[in-house]
Design a protein around this motif. Structure first.
Motif, PDB file in Angstrom:
ATOM      1  N   ALA A  29       0.821  -1.206   0.000  1.00  0.00           N
ATOM      2  CA  ALA A  29       0.000   0.000   0.000  1.00  0.00           C
ATOM      3  C   ALA A  29       0.854   1.254   0.000  1.00  0.00           C
ATOM      4  CB  ALA A  29      -0.936  -0.007   1.207  1.00  0.00           C
ATOM      5  N   LEU A  30       1.895   1.269   0.821  1.00  0.00           N
ATOM      6  CA  LEU A  30       2.768   2.438   0.872  1.00  0.00           C
ATOM      7  C   LEU A  30       3.546   2.601  -0.431  1.00  0.00           C
ATOM      8  CD1 LEU A  30       4.068   2.121   4.536  1.00  0.00           C
ATOM      9  CD2 LEU A  30       2.369   3.738   3.670  1.00  0.00           C
ATOM     10  N   ALA A  31       3.989   1.488  -1.006  1.00  0.00           N
ATOM     11  CA  ALA A  31       4.709   1.554  -2.277  1.00  0.00           C
ATOM     12  C   ALA A  31       3.830   2.093  -3.390  1.00  0.00           C
ATOM     13  CB  ALA A  31       5.247   0.171  -2.651  1.00  0.00           C
ATOM     14  N   ALA A  32       2.517   1.862  -3.291  1.00  0.00           N
ATOM     15  CA  ALA A  32       1.579   2.356  -4.299  1.00  0.00           C
ATOM     16  C   ALA A  32       1.216   3.816  -4.085  1.00  0.00           C
ATOM     17  CB  ALA A  32       0.319   1.506  -4.298  1.00  0.00           C
ATOM     18  N   GLY A  33       1.744   4.420  -3.006  1.00  0.00           N
ATOM     19  CA  GLY A  33       1.503   5.838  -2.766  1.00  0.00           C
ATOM     20  C   GLY A  33       0.358   6.151  -1.835  1.00  0.00           C
ATOM     21  N   ALA A  80       5.584  15.291 -10.029  1.00  0.00           N
ATOM     22  CA  ALA A  80       4.121  15.262 -10.081  1.00  0.00           C
ATOM     23  C   ALA A  80       3.590  13.841 -10.034  1.00  0.00           C
ATOM     24  CB  ALA A  80       3.641  15.978 -11.340  1.00  0.00           C
ATOM     25  N   ARG A  81       4.230  12.939 -10.754  1.00  0.00           N
ATOM     26  CA  ARG A  81       3.734  11.563 -10.841  1.00  0.00           C
ATOM     27  C   ARG A  81       3.955  10.768  -9.568  1.00  0.00           C
ATOM     28  NH1 ARG A  81       5.858   9.320 -16.604  1.00  0.00           N
ATOM     29  NH2 ARG A  81       5.240   7.346 -15.615  1.00  0.00           N
ATOM     30  N   THR A  82       4.878  11.187  -8.731  1.00  0.00           N
ATOM     31  CA  THR A  82       5.174  10.434  -7.507  1.00  0.00           C
ATOM     32  C   THR A  82       4.687  11.134  -6.239  1.00  0.00           C
ATOM     33  OG1 THR A  82       7.424  11.362  -7.598  1.00  0.00           O
ATOM     34  CG2 THR A  82       7.112   9.122  -8.431  1.00  0.00           C
ATOM     35  N   GLY A  83       3.899  12.203  -6.403  1.00  0.00           N
ATOM     36  CA  GLY A  83       3.226  12.779  -5.252  1.00  0.00           C
ATOM     37  C   GLY A  83       3.962  13.871  -4.520  1.00  0.00           C
ATOM     38  N   TYR A  84       5.045  14.395  -5.088  1.00  0.00           N
ATOM     39  CA  TYR A  84       5.708  15.536  -4.472  1.00  0.00           C
ATOM     40  C   TYR A  84       4.950  16.813  -4.841  1.00  0.00           C
ATOM     41  CZ  TYR A  84       9.600  12.379  -3.514  1.00  0.00           C
ATOM     42  OH  TYR A  84      10.368  11.337  -3.054  1.00  0.00           O
ATOM     43  N   ALA A  85       5.060  17.829  -3.983  1.00  0.00           N
ATOM     44  CA  ALA A  85       4.363  19.083  -4.252  1.00  0.00           C
ATOM     45  C   ALA A  85       4.877  19.731  -5.533  1.00  0.00           C
ATOM     46  CB  ALA A  85       4.527  20.038  -3.073  1.00  0.00           C
ATOM     47  N   ASP A  86       6.182  19.636  -5.751  1.00  0.00           N
ATOM     48  CA  ASP A  86       6.791  20.201  -6.948  1.00  0.00           C
ATOM     49  C   ASP A  86       8.221  19.683  -7.043  1.00  0.00           C
ATOM     50  OD1 ASP A  86       8.176  21.687  -4.991  1.00  0.00           O
ATOM     51  OD2 ASP A  86       6.874  23.421  -5.238  1.00  0.00           O
TER      52      ASP A  86
END
Length: 234
Positions: free
Chosen positions: A146-150, A206-212
């Motif tokens: 679950a964590l690996a999936a974001g 963007a694709r991995t969930g960072y703000a920028d």
């Protein structure tokens, strides 16, 4: 420093067998080993060691020049094989003899030293440890997945049916740190995989969930100890 690093899938589910040649320069520290949420069983001539889960980049010193073979276990799998909570080995490299009887480890070390393929012999040892261990807790695999999936920590706790505090306690034993730290490390690994495949850094962020992109750069600096650009060209 030798660059002849190679890895392959192990016969142990989810594990990787890797080899690395000796550093023959006689110089300083080797290339940094980045946090990945995993633990490794290691061999170098005359020694068997365990690498605990890292929270920051580990830089091998000149006394650890190899050659090396290793079995990298998937996140959460090693503690049941070794009989020790992952949190006790966090950010540490310890001799296997600190965890198992000295005479047994001495015989195992001599056997692997003498093997024509030390990596294969080390993998066989990992398979024997797994066969003798309690089955891997499916909840641990579900948390890591679950964590690996974001998924967020709260969403992960809900998925596996634990309270957030229970999830934290279970994660310390299985992964060596809490789920928030594991999520950061796994996200970093996802981002580096994308960036190394040629995805631009802004899109990677963007694709991995960072703000920028700046957020990604800060996380790389904190967890890997160097800039994202220097890491990608190294």
């Amino acid at each position: 420093m030798s660059t002849d690093y190679a890895e392959r899938a192990s016969r142990l589910p989810g594990a990787v067998v890797w080899t690395k040649g000796a550093d023959r320069t006689g110089g300083g520290a080797g290339a940094p080993v980045l946090p990945d949420g995993c633990m490794d069983l290691l061999w170098t001539e005359g020694r068997l060691l365990v690498a605990g889960p890292d929270t920051r980049a580990f830089r091998p010193g000149p006394g650890l020049r190899g050659p090396w073979a290793g079995v990298r276990f998937r996140p959460g799998a090693a503690p049941s094989l070794l009989g020790v909570p992952a949190s006790e080995l966090r950010d540490r490299r310890v001799d296997l003899a600190d965890l198992r009887p000295d005479g047994e480890v001495r015989r195992l070390t001599e056997r692997i030293d003498a093997a024509p393929d030390p990596a294969a012999a080390l993998e066989q040892l990992a398979l024997r440890l797994a066969a003798a261990a309690q089955p891997e807790d499916p909840l641990v695999r579900a948390v890591a997945g679950a964590l690996a999936a974001g998924r967020s920590v709260a969403a992960t706790a809900e998925v596996v049916g634990l309270g957030v505090r229970q999830l934290h306690r279970r994660s310390l034993a299985a992964f060596g740190y809490g789920p928030k730290t594991l999520a950061r490390i796994l996200r970093l690994q996802r981002a580096l995989g994308l960036a190394r495949s040629g995805v631009p850094l802004a899109e990677t962020a963007a694709r991995t969930g960072y703000a920028d992109q700046a957020h990604l750069a800060r996380e790389v600096r904190e967890l890997a100890g160097q800039s994202v650009t220097s890491l990608l060209v190294s």
